[in-house]
Motif scaffolding. Sequence first.
Motif, mmCIF file in Angstrom:
data_model
loop_
_atom_site.group_PDB
_atom_site.id
_atom_site.type_symbol
_atom_site.label_atom_id
_atom_site.label_comp_id
_atom_site.label_asym_id
_atom_site.label_seq_id
_atom_site.Cartn_x
_atom_site.Cartn_y
_atom_site.Cartn_z
ATOM 1 N N UNK A 246 -13.999 -27.143 20.133
ATOM 2 C CA UNK A 246 -14.035 -26.660 18.761
ATOM 3 C C UNK A 246 -15.067 -27.400 17.911
ATOM 4 N N UNK A 247 -15.772 -28.363 18.513
ATOM 5 C CA UNK A 247 -16.805 -29.090 17.790
ATOM 6 C C UNK A 247 -18.190 -28.702 18.315
ATOM 7 N N UNK A 248 -18.696 -29.449 19.299
ATOM 8 C CA UNK A 248 -20.078 -29.276 19.755
ATOM 9 C C UNK A 248 -20.346 -27.883 20.326
ATOM 10 N N UNK A 249 -19.401 -27.353 21.092
ATOM 11 C CA UNK A 249 -19.626 -26.030 21.698
ATOM 12 C C UNK A 249 -19.807 -24.953 20.630
ATOM 13 N N UNK A 250 -18.978 -24.970 19.601
ATOM 14 C CA UNK A 250 -19.076 -23.957 18.550
ATOM 15 C C UNK A 250 -20.326 -24.170 17.691
ATOM 16 N N UNK A 251 -20.686 -25.435 17.521
ATOM 17 C CA UNK A 251 -21.928 -25.745 16.794
ATOM 18 C C UNK A 251 -23.141 -25.176 17.535
ATOM 19 N N UNK A 252 -23.178 -25.370 18.850
ATOM 20 C CA UNK A 252 -24.293 -24.842 19.650
ATOM 21 C C UNK A 252 -24.302 -23.320 19.605
ATOM 22 N N UNK A 253 -23.130 -22.698 19.729
ATOM 23 C CA UNK A 253 -23.069 -21.234 19.727
ATOM 24 C C UNK A 253 -23.576 -20.661 18.404
ATOM 25 N N UNK A 254 -23.063 -21.184 17.286
ATOM 26 C CA UNK A 254 -23.509 -20.675 15.997
ATOM 27 C C UNK A 254 -24.973 -21.008 15.745
ATOM 28 N N UNK A 255 -25.393 -22.184 16.173
ATOM 29 C CA UNK A 255 -26.786 -22.564 15.998
ATOM 30 C C UNK A 255 -27.725 -21.586 16.670
ATOM 31 N N UNK A 256 -27.376 -21.171 17.868
ATOM 32 C CA UNK A 256 -28.226 -20.225 18.598
ATOM 33 C C UNK A 256 -28.222 -18.856 17.910
ATOM 34 N N UNK A 257 -27.101 -18.460 17.350
ATOM 35 C CA UNK A 257 -27.031 -17.185 16.642
ATOM 36 C C UNK A 257 -27.864 -17.206 15.360
ATOM 37 N N UNK A 258 -28.118 -18.428 14.861
ATOM 38 C CA UNK A 258 -28.921 -18.588 13.652
ATOM 39 C C UNK A 258 -30.381 -18.924 13.955
ATOM 40 N N UNK A 259 -30.770 -18.888 15.236
ATOM 41 C CA UNK A 259 -32.172 -19.080 15.596
ATOM 42 C C UNK A 259 -32.497 -20.352 16.356
ATOM 43 N N UNK A 260 -31.536 -21.248 16.525
ATOM 44 C CA UNK A 260 -31.788 -22.465 17.301
ATOM 45 C C UNK A 260 -31.994 -22.104 18.771
ATOM 46 N N UNK A 261 -32.827 -22.896 19.462
ATOM 47 C CA UNK A 261 -33.092 -22.651 20.877
ATOM 48 C C UNK A 261 -32.382 -23.663 21.785
ATOM 49 N N UNK A 262 -31.611 -24.575 21.214
ATOM 50 C CA UNK A 262 -30.969 -25.612 22.017
ATOM 51 C C UNK A 262 -29.832 -25.041 22.852
ATOM 52 N N UNK A 263 -29.932 -25.233 24.157
ATOM 53 C CA UNK A 263 -28.877 -24.807 25.085
ATOM 54 C C UNK A 263 -27.944 -25.987 25.350
ATOM 55 N N UNK A 264 -26.848 -25.717 26.005
ATOM 56 C CA UNK A 264 -25.844 -26.741 26.292
ATOM 57 C C UNK A 264 -25.426 -26.663 27.757
ATOM 58 N N UNK A 265 -25.372 -27.835 28.419
ATOM 59 C CA UNK A 265 -24.834 -27.927 29.780
ATOM 60 C C UNK A 265 -23.721 -28.971 29.758
ATOM 61 N N UNK A 266 -22.524 -28.569 30.181
ATOM 62 C CA UNK A 266 -21.374 -29.473 30.246
ATOM 63 C C UNK A 266 -21.088 -29.763 31.716
#
Length: 305
Positions: A246-266
């Motif tokens: 509910x923290x970093x994963x959702x931040x990455x998801x919303x960030x990408x929807x807003x134009x960020x290109x940062x991907x996430x690997x867990x």
Amino acid sequence: MNNLHSLFRSSVVSRRSFLSNTLKSAGSLALLGVNPSFAAGSAKQLTVQEIMDLILKEGGLKPLSDTVDTLKAGLADQVVTGIVTTMFPTITIIEEAAKRKANFIIAHEPSFYNHKDDSAWVPNNMVVKQKQQLLEKHKIAIWRFHDYCHSMKPDAVSYGVAKKANWLSYYKTGERMLTIPALSLKQLVQHLKTSLGIGHVRVIGNLDQSCSRIALLPGAWGGPRQVSTVESEKPDVLIVGELSEWETAEYIRDGRLLGSKTALIVLGHAVSEEPGMQWFAEWLQPKLTGIKVTHLASGDPFIWM
């Protein structure tokens, strides 16, 4: 004259035989004025405390007054018969250590399921009690090596991961960012799975996107540091061990929807930091004589369906 010559030769042979047999016994070397360290198996016995002190000295580490790196089981003055390094000192690791006659486990993470290894964290915890009984049965000491591990130069975990991923030429001590030759997110995932020996990872991002600037944060850095790293460094991909969904994963998801290109690997917590404890075993072994240091991976606790 011939008889005297024969007696002399016989005496020399006997003395040589005596010396040869005596040298095979480390306990007899002192009688001959020979340094016992030249004999195999004659190394000075070391206690748990002496090995902990040696690690701090050789690692250039200053004792910490506020740390979780304390003995979780066993006695500081017990003589060490063998050492096992691992991420989590699981029941399997304890039993395997006992089979190998290793009575000192150096573990990166907690033994009793909370950061401070508070056995009263959940009152009357039967799993904790049974684990403590098993450790007592085998007379095994456990030392947590977490804060000191990350205080080494280089940080043992990040260095171990970079080494196992064949990224040492791109790694700089104290830095989270690595710049590697560009490859797709899909190729990067496959490289990490293969080099680190990980069966499954979780990903957010476009598998075809190019990845070169990597933020490498194995283990559990926590949401604030994971997110602040992305905010300040703008990496192509953030690689973590674990996170709060509910923290970093959702931040990455919303960030990408807003134009960020940062991907996430867990990667998973245990498997993401295990290379660090593996490298630590390699670092420690040459500093000890007569004590075997073995790394045993605690492994991924999950079964993937």
